[in-house]
Design a protein around this motif. Sequence first.
Motif, PDB file in Angstrom:
ATOM      1  N   LYS A  35       0.770  -1.040   0.010  1.00  0.00           N
ATOM      2  CA  LYS A  35      -0.114  -0.135   0.009  1.00  0.00           C
ATOM      3  C   LYS A  35       1.066   1.372   0.030  1.00  0.00           C
ATOM      4  N   ASN A  36       2.074   1.116   0.548  1.00  0.00           N
ATOM      5  CA  ASN A  36       3.064   2.319   0.582  1.00  0.00           C
ATOM      6  C   ASN A  36       4.338   2.217  -0.179  1.00  0.00           C
ATOM      7  N   SER A  37       4.268   1.333  -1.148  1.00  0.00           N
ATOM      8  CA  SER A  37       5.347   1.004  -2.067  1.00  0.00           C
ATOM      9  C   SER A  37       5.866   2.104  -2.872  1.00  0.00           C
ATOM     10  N   ASP A  38       5.091   3.402  -2.603  1.00  0.00           N
ATOM     11  CA  ASP A  38       5.671   4.671  -3.365  1.00  0.00           C
ATOM     12  C   ASP A  38       6.799   5.078  -2.560  1.00  0.00           C
ATOM     13  N   ILE A  39       6.967   4.576  -1.224  1.00  0.00           N
ATOM     14  CA  ILE A  39       8.212   5.192  -0.464  1.00  0.00           C
ATOM     15  C   ILE A  39       8.957   3.947   0.311  1.00  0.00           C
ATOM     16  N   GLU A  73      14.052  21.153  -4.256  1.00  0.00           N
ATOM     17  CA  GLU A  73      13.251  20.072  -3.782  1.00  0.00           C
ATOM     18  C   GLU A  73      11.616  20.744  -3.332  1.00  0.00           C
ATOM     19  N   ASN A  74      11.578  21.955  -3.191  1.00  0.00           N
ATOM     20  CA  ASN A  74      10.182  22.651  -3.033  1.00  0.00           C
ATOM     21  C   ASN A  74       9.629  22.572  -4.391  1.00  0.00           C
ATOM     22  N   ILE A  75      10.230  22.801  -5.526  1.00  0.00           N
ATOM     23  CA  ILE A  75       9.971  22.912  -6.908  1.00  0.00           C
ATOM     24  C   ILE A  75       9.201  21.410  -7.194  1.00  0.00           C
ATOM     25  N   LEU A  76      10.165  20.447  -7.035  1.00  0.00           N
ATOM     26  CA  LEU A  76       9.677  19.052  -7.279  1.00  0.00           C
ATOM     27  C   LEU A  76       8.681  18.551  -6.709  1.00  0.00           C
ATOM     28  N   ASN A  77       8.270  19.020  -5.436  1.00  0.00           N
ATOM     29  CA  ASN A  77       7.026  18.465  -4.645  1.00  0.00           C
ATOM     30  C   ASN A  77       6.175  18.974  -5.075  1.00  0.00           C
ATOM     31  N   GLU A  78       6.096  20.491  -5.490  1.00  0.00           N
ATOM     32  CA  GLU A  78       4.935  21.247  -5.931  1.00  0.00           C
ATOM     33  C   GLU A  78       4.735  20.357  -7.415  1.00  0.00           C
ATOM     34  N   TYR A  79       5.489  20.202  -8.283  1.00  0.00           N
ATOM     35  CA  TYR A  79       5.123  19.662  -9.617  1.00  0.00           C
ATOM     36  C   TYR A  79       4.524  18.356  -9.262  1.00  0.00           C
ATOM     37  N   GLU A  80       4.884  17.383  -8.173  1.00  0.00           N
ATOM     38  CA  GLU A  80       4.583  16.203  -8.035  1.00  0.00           C
ATOM     39  C   GLU A  80       2.759  16.641  -7.673  1.00  0.00           C
ATOM     40  N   ARG A  81       2.720  17.172  -6.635  1.00  0.00           N
ATOM     41  CA  ARG A  81       1.339  17.543  -6.231  1.00  0.00           C
ATOM     42  C   ARG A  81       0.436  18.146  -7.285  1.00  0.00           C
ATOM     43  N   GLU A  82       0.895  19.163  -8.371  1.00  0.00           N
ATOM     44  CA  GLU A  82       0.069  19.376  -9.294  1.00  0.00           C
ATOM     45  C   GLU A  82      -0.150  18.258 -10.293  1.00  0.00           C
ATOM     46  N   PHE A  83       0.780  17.353 -10.564  1.00  0.00           N
ATOM     47  CA  PHE A  83       0.373  15.975 -11.359  1.00  0.00           C
ATOM     48  C   PHE A  83      -0.939  15.362 -10.578  1.00  0.00           C
ATOM     49  N   TYR A  84      -0.423  14.983  -9.608  1.00  0.00           N
ATOM     50  CA  TYR A  84      -1.396  14.131  -8.600  1.00  0.00           C
ATOM     51  C   TYR A  84      -2.596  14.622  -8.601  1.00  0.00           C
ATOM     52  N   LYS A 103      -3.707   1.027  -7.024  1.00  0.00           N
ATOM     53  CA  LYS A 103      -4.030   1.933  -8.051  1.00  0.00           C
ATOM     54  C   LYS A 103      -3.589   3.375  -7.529  1.00  0.00           C
ATOM     55  N   LYS A 104      -3.883   3.699  -5.983  1.00  0.00           N
ATOM     56  CA  LYS A 104      -3.408   5.103  -5.674  1.00  0.00           C
ATOM     57  C   LYS A 104      -1.864   5.056  -5.639  1.00  0.00           C
ATOM     58  N   THR A 105      -1.038   4.238  -5.217  1.00  0.00           N
ATOM     59  CA  THR A 105       0.277   4.245  -5.373  1.00  0.00           C
ATOM     60  C   THR A 105       0.792   4.045  -6.774  1.00  0.00           C
ATOM     61  N   THR A 106       0.318   3.499  -7.787  1.00  0.00           N
ATOM     62  CA  THR A 106       0.483   3.570  -9.118  1.00  0.00           C
ATOM     63  C   THR A 106       0.868   5.043  -9.780  1.00  0.00           C
ATOM     64  N   VAL A 107      -0.595   5.680  -8.991  1.00  0.00           N
ATOM     65  CA  VAL A 107      -0.706   7.158  -9.539  1.00  0.00           C
ATOM     66  C   VAL A 107       0.321   7.967  -8.815  1.00  0.00           C
ATOM     67  N   LYS A 108       0.710   7.730  -7.475  1.00  0.00           N
ATOM     68  CA  LYS A 108       1.734   8.485  -6.947  1.00  0.00           C
ATOM     69  C   LYS A 108       3.106   8.367  -7.716  1.00  0.00           C
ATOM     70  N   MET A 109       3.417   7.119  -8.026  1.00  0.00           N
ATOM     71  CA  MET A 109       4.710   6.908  -8.451  1.00  0.00           C
ATOM     72  C   MET A 109       4.811   7.523 -10.225  1.00  0.00           C
ATOM     73  N   SER A 158       3.128  10.300 -10.924  1.00  0.00           N
ATOM     74  CA  SER A 158       3.011  11.493 -10.763  1.00  0.00           C
ATOM     75  C   SER A 158       4.543  12.058 -10.309  1.00  0.00           C
ATOM     76  N   ARG A 159       5.168  11.428  -9.423  1.00  0.00           N
ATOM     77  CA  ARG A 159       6.570  11.788  -9.138  1.00  0.00           C
ATOM     78  C   ARG A 159       7.367  11.563 -10.333  1.00  0.00           C
ATOM     79  N   PHE A 160       7.146  10.452 -11.209  1.00  0.00           N
ATOM     80  CA  PHE A 160       7.831  10.375 -12.455  1.00  0.00           C
ATOM     81  C   PHE A 160       7.816  11.718 -13.349  1.00  0.00           C
ATOM     82  N   PHE A 161       6.570  12.125 -13.508  1.00  0.00           N
ATOM     83  CA  PHE A 161       6.130  13.196 -14.451  1.00  0.00           C
ATOM     84  C   PHE A 161       6.789  14.439 -13.889  1.00  0.00           C
ATOM     85  N   ALA A 162       6.877  14.600 -12.607  1.00  0.00           N
ATOM     86  CA  ALA A 162       7.448  15.798 -12.005  1.00  0.00           C
ATOM     87  C   ALA A 162       9.126  15.736 -12.210  1.00  0.00           C
TER      88      ALA A 162
END
Length: 242
Positions: A28-32, A118-129, A189-195, A197-201
């Motif tokens: 369930k937490n395989s994104d981290i 770091e802040n930019i990357l986190n913001e990009y990830e949030r936006e995609f997610y 599904k949720k973890t897939t989307v999180k990963m 999103s991080r990739f797109f960021a």
Amino acid sequence: MTNKKQYSLLFVQTVERLNNSVRQFVEKNSDILELATDNPMELLIKDKSKISDFQFLIHSAYQDNKNKILFKADYNPTNSAVIGTRKAVTEEKSILTILEQWTNIIRSYNKASWTPEENILNEYEREFYENFEILDEDADINPYELDKQIIIHNYFVNVIKVLKANEEENAELIKEAEEIKDNIPKMTKKTTVKMISRFFANVRKKSLPLLKEVLELGRKEIFKRGIKFLLDNVGDWITLIG
């Protein structure tokens, strides 16, 4: 191999139940998180970050003279204030509670930004997610159906081909894409989307033209084939990049 018939049935069933719960939690937490060691008497969970040595070890289960099944846990960080290793001996439910608290600390670390990058990357990830469309009620417990897993897998096969046109420059992105591709069957599904999103960021941070190419592949191969991953913004983004 551990011989389960050397132990009481109570012990065997308790260990089995905890092991299954921990595996499900890690999935369930395989994104981290990743399960680095997985055997009946030892489970080692690690923070996936390449700059981290945080880990959670569950080991040496035993049955005491009151027939309680106890587990040892060694984990770091201890809590939000102490980075050192904590050792605990406790029962099944407490192990799961401590593991959840430890995981929340890892997530809090990941959200913290010490640098503008770091802040930019986190913001990009949030936006995609936030632009992903997850309507399924079971998104945080179940994986995508087989046909969708195959489509996502094939998408990342083609993304990797694009990235390998400049293999040395895109080495980290290739590694990230391969990890997503290889782990799709194991992720919710949720973890897939999180990963993703991080990739797109990370792609966006690297290069807007490269992001456009990756999104174009997505629009052709995924977004119009029955997986409502992204909203209509994808087409707008591609047009804006030019």
